[in-house]
Design an enzyme around this catalytic site. Structure first.
Site, PDB file in Angstrom:
ATOM      1  N   LYS A 250       0.864  -1.180   0.000  1.00 41.54           N
ATOM      2  CA  LYS A 250       0.000   0.000   0.000  1.00 41.54           C
ATOM      3  C   LYS A 250       0.902   1.232   0.000  1.00 41.54           C
ATOM      4  O   LYS A 250       1.618   1.493   0.957  1.00 41.54           O
ATOM      5  CB  LYS A 250      -0.919   0.013   1.220  1.00 41.54           C
ATOM      6  CG  LYS A 250      -1.915   1.169   1.202  1.00 41.54           C
ATOM      7  CD  LYS A 250      -2.958   0.989   2.290  1.00 41.54           C
ATOM      8  CE  LYS A 250      -4.128   1.946   2.141  1.00 41.54           C
ATOM      9  NZ  LYS A 250      -3.793   3.341   2.394  1.00 41.54           N
TER      10      LYS A 250
ATOM     11  N   ARG B  11      -8.321  11.313  -7.719  1.00 41.67           N
ATOM     12  CA  ARG B  11      -9.406  10.447  -7.254  1.00 41.67           C
ATOM     13  C   ARG B  11     -10.778  11.090  -7.485  1.00 41.67           C
ATOM     14  O   ARG B  11     -11.754  10.407  -7.692  1.00 41.67           O
ATOM     15  CB  ARG B  11      -9.167  10.184  -5.761  1.00 41.67           C
ATOM     16  CG  ARG B  11     -10.206   9.381  -5.100  1.00 41.67           C
ATOM     17  CD  ARG B  11      -9.668   8.958  -3.766  1.00 41.67           C
ATOM     18  NE  ARG B  11     -10.758   8.560  -2.905  1.00 41.67           N
ATOM     19  CZ  ARG B  11     -10.585   7.904  -1.788  1.00 41.67           C
ATOM     20  NH1 ARG B  11      -9.391   7.576  -1.394  1.00 41.67           N
ATOM     21  NH2 ARG B  11     -11.600   7.580  -1.059  1.00 41.67           N
TER      22      ARG B  11
ATOM     23  N   PHE C 268      -1.264  -0.130 -10.027  1.00 41.94           N
ATOM     24  CA  PHE C 268      -1.674  -1.425  -9.492  1.00 41.94           C
ATOM     25  C   PHE C 268      -2.879  -2.010 -10.211  1.00 41.94           C
ATOM     26  O   PHE C 268      -3.329  -3.093  -9.874  1.00 41.94           O
ATOM     27  CB  PHE C 268      -1.913  -1.354  -7.976  1.00 41.94           C
ATOM     28  CG  PHE C 268      -2.717  -0.173  -7.503  1.00 41.94           C
ATOM     29  CD1 PHE C 268      -4.081  -0.112  -7.714  1.00 41.94           C
ATOM     30  CD2 PHE C 268      -2.084   0.870  -6.831  1.00 41.94           C
ATOM     31  CE1 PHE C 268      -4.818   0.971  -7.278  1.00 41.94           C
ATOM     32  CE2 PHE C 268      -2.821   1.964  -6.392  1.00 41.94           C
ATOM     33  CZ  PHE C 268      -4.198   2.014  -6.610  1.00 41.94           C
TER      34      PHE C 268
HETATM   35  P1  AMP Z   1      -7.397   4.860   2.206  1.00 39.92           P
HETATM   36  O1  AMP Z   1      -7.079   6.143   1.502  1.00 39.92           O
HETATM   37  O2  AMP Z   1      -6.725   4.710   3.523  1.00 39.92           O
HETATM   38  O3  AMP Z   1      -8.880   4.584   2.210  1.00 39.92           O
HETATM   39  O4  AMP Z   1      -6.780   3.670   1.332  1.00 39.92           O
HETATM   40  C1  AMP Z   1      -7.141   3.466   0.019  1.00 39.92           C
HETATM   41  C2  AMP Z   1      -6.179   4.179  -0.901  1.00 39.92           C
HETATM   42  O5  AMP Z   1      -4.896   3.575  -0.830  1.00 39.92           O
HETATM   43  C3  AMP Z   1      -6.531   4.064  -2.348  1.00 39.92           C
HETATM   44  O6  AMP Z   1      -7.527   4.980  -2.728  1.00 39.92           O
HETATM   45  C4  AMP Z   1      -5.215   4.354  -3.025  1.00 39.92           C
HETATM   46  O7  AMP Z   1      -5.070   5.750  -3.188  1.00 39.92           O
HETATM   47  C5  AMP Z   1      -4.179   3.902  -2.007  1.00 39.92           C
HETATM   48  N1  AMP Z   1      -3.386   2.735  -2.418  1.00 39.92           N
HETATM   49  C6  AMP Z   1      -2.056   2.612  -2.239  1.00 39.92           C
HETATM   50  N2  AMP Z   1      -1.599   1.450  -2.697  1.00 39.92           N
HETATM   51  C7  AMP Z   1      -2.659   0.777  -3.204  1.00 39.92           C
HETATM   52  C8  AMP Z   1      -2.822  -0.493  -3.832  1.00 39.92           C
HETATM   53  N3  AMP Z   1      -1.809  -1.338  -4.008  1.00 39.92           N
HETATM   54  N4  AMP Z   1      -4.086  -0.827  -4.224  1.00 39.92           N
HETATM   55  C9  AMP Z   1      -5.130   0.006  -4.028  1.00 39.92           C
HETATM   56  N5  AMP Z   1      -5.035   1.212  -3.442  1.00 39.92           N
HETATM   57  C10 AMP Z   1      -3.810   1.610  -3.026  1.00 39.92           C
END
Ligand code: AMP
Length: 584
Positions: A262, A283, A352
């Site tokens: 991530k 986004r 990804f």
């Molecule tokens: P969060 O912002 O904490 O809800 O986590 C989701 C976000 O992590 C996604 O919208 C992406 O911007 C980010 N992200 C980073 N690495 C990945 C990955 N390998 N797959 C999907 N999302 C990722």
């Protein structure tokens, strides 16, 4: 369709509280808009479907109205006559709580029969299309004097509006209709109005990102037309979203787990047609291409066919190691001095997912295959998932911003929790946020926060806690201890601070049961008391004051990390430390 007719429908919808009725009323409005004689009914339908959501343009469209409340109040005040000024409108909105009611309370120029307040006075109502045209002109107004032009244009609308029209016009202009219509309602209403399946409408919306267009196609060409809609390179779609989850959740739900690092940056969706276009969207589907030249360079030097890629843009230091998320923000929406900003903070993309490759839409294709396609279009990196032993992202550290293997995020397929832990540990060590756990068979669902992508965030910290109680599990886990009461020391006492039940595989449960069973001192139904002997390392996200446990604190999202075989009871964390960690 007259805007007045649209506004009357809005009144009826706003007065209704039952969801099904609202959908039926909205379906009526769609049918009415789509069947107006002698006018451009497609356009009316398109506008109406967006207007009910407080939108003028489709979600993917870069055009924005960008009208602040103050501009709107000025236009309302001018239309209301010389005795009203923008401050008065603002005060009323503060009192009443929303602009529509306030706008509906004035008698505007046209209504007063004066028609003498400049642009556009008179009785005649606007059509929905004419309102759209004016708002479109407004969206294009830019530069010196644009504020006055915007007020003029809005005034021309308000000046002719009846109170009911003014109510919805003001709300539309400020992007908030308040008639109880969400995206799901619009989707269901389009399906009902034109007798097409809801799922077909849903899919069409996902690929086009435009309810207005979908309504028109449903009206004109029915299901077949909707099924023929596809992604378009250059037109952004909503990003698929993740929800929080554990490794256990993933392993229980799927045969194999796709594990990815991530990355801690900002989400980007890249659209590329070689020699024609490269666009980078945020986004929220904002065009951020100009702010991120590195992304454009990487894409242009690696992609040889049309593609839509989903990924993250990460700030990196000179060695290529990731920097904090805040650094990306210094670059992300930057409009001026991009080159200078680039010298201060370098960014690079890591992809990804792949939504489209070489003429083929991949939304319905399983993640595993989409990832293969992504590797192929990015010029083929490792091309295999067998490298699960190390959890290594190839070439991350040494990567040159433009190398392909670097831009292609690695995906490991495994059903082994230890492997997942190893990949997680490696991701954290390399400075990333943690790991994502994905269902390798899942399709790409734009805009959905589904069960198929789980984000596992690293714990804030861990505590060493002693197990002082437990509960026998249920069903197939009935012969194992499943939930563990964990405690910290307070002088000679052990005080509970939470219960851990997550992060534990079946295999580990067997081991833990063997370890703890000899220490059971009392049993009451499913609950057992355990003498302090076994120490768990427990991860958590936060410490909260809590009346639930005797320690006065509770761990938020406690997660079993390991059994501390190297720690005796002396090593158990104290309440004192918990207080300190909490205060910090
Ligand atoms: P969060 O912002 O904490 O809800 O986590 C989701 C976000 O992590 C996604 O919208 C992406 O911007 C980010 N992200 C980073 N690495 C990945 C990955 N390998 N797959 C999907 N999302 C990722």
């Amino acid at each position: 369709m007259e805007f007045a007719t649209f506004a009357d429908h809005c009144v009826t919808i706003e007065e209704e509280s039952a969801d099904l009725e609202i959908t039926a009323l909205l379906a009526d409005l769609c049918v009415a808009a789509g069947s107006e004689d002698g006018r451009d009914s497609d356009r009316d339908l398109e506008c109406v479907v967006r207007f009910v959501q407080g939108r003028v343009f489709p979600a993917w469209d870069a055009r924005k109205l960008d009208i602040g409340p103050r501009t709107c109040y000025e236009a309302i005040a001018r239309a209301a006559g010389p005795n009203v000024d923008a401050d008065a409108v603002e005060r009323e909105v503060a009192e009443v709580g929303e602009v529509g009611t306030v706008a509906a309370g004035y008698e505007f120029g046209g209504q007063q029969g004066l028609g003498a307040f400049g642009v556009g006075g008179g009785h005649e109502s606007h059509t929905v299309g004419a309102v759209f045209d004016t708002l479109e002109r407004l969206a294009h107004t830019d530069g010196d004097g644009s504020h006055d032009t915007k007020v003029d244009l809005l005034f021309s609308l308000f000046n002719r509006a009846s109170p009911t029209e003014a109510r919805y016009l003001a709300r539309l202009v400020l992007g908030e209709m308040r008639i109880g219509v969400g995206e799901g309602t619009v989707r269901d209403a389009i399906a009902a109005a034109f007798s097409v399946p809801v799922e077909t409408v849903e899919r069409a919306v996902q690929v086009t990102n435009d309810y207005g267009h979908v309504a028109v196609v449903a009206h004109e060409d029915g299901s077949d037309g909707l099924e023929g809609l596809s992604l378009e390179v250059g037109r952004p779609v909503q990003a698929m979203l993740a929800q929080a989850g554990t490794v256990t959740d993933a392993l229980e739900a799927w045969d194999r787990v796709a594990v990815e690092w991530k990355f801690d940056g900002a989400r980007v969706q890249v659209h590329h047609v070689p020699g024609e276009l490269t666009l980078v969207f945020s986004r929220n589907m904002e065009d951020v291409t100009d702010a991120l030249p590195e992304v454009v360079e990487t894409v242009e030097s690696t992609l040889e066919c049309p593609a839509i890629l989903d990924g993250e843009v990460v700030a990196v230091d000179d060695d290529g190691s990731p920097l904090a998320f805040q650094e990306v923000l210094r670059r992300f929406r930057r409009k001026h001095d991009v080159e200078k900003a680039r010298e201060a903070v370098t960014v690079r993309p890591v992809f990804f997912d792949c939504l489209h490759a070489d003429g083929e839409d991949l939304l319905e294709t399983p993640l595993e295959t989409r990832h293969d396609r992504m590797e192929a279009v990015l010029g083929g990196s490792t091309g295999e998932y067998s490298d699960v032993s190390t959890g290594e992202q190839p070439n991350w550290d040494e990567a040159d911003a433009a190398t392909t293997s670097h831009a292609c995020g690695q995906l490991w397929l495994t059903d082994d929790p230890d492997r997942i832990e190893a990949i997680d540990a490696r991701a954290l060590e390399a400075g990333h946020e943690g790991i994502m756990l994905k269902d390798p068979t899942s399709t790409y669902t734009p805009g959905r926060r589904g069960q198929h992508w789980l984000k596992r965030k690293p714990d804030v910290d861990t505590l060493d806690c002693v197990v002082t109680g437990a509960e026998w599990g249920e069903g197939r886990r009935a012969t194992y201890l499943g939930t563990f009461v964990i405690s910290v020391t307070d002088g000679d006492d052990y005080l509970p601070i939470g219960k851990v039940a997550t992060g534990i595989t079946d295999e580990t449960l067997v081991e833990l049961t063997e370890l703890l069973e000899p220490h059971i001192v009392a049993e009451d139904g499913k609950t057992v008391d355990i003498e302090p002997a076994v120490v768990f390392e427990v991860g958590y996200e936060e410490i909260q004051p809590s009346p639930t446990y005797e320690s006065g604190f509770a761990l938020r999202f406690p997660r079993f990390v390991s059994v501390r075989s190297d720690t005796d009871l002396e090593g158990v964390d104290s309440l004192e430390r918990v207080k300190r960690l909490h205060d910090r």
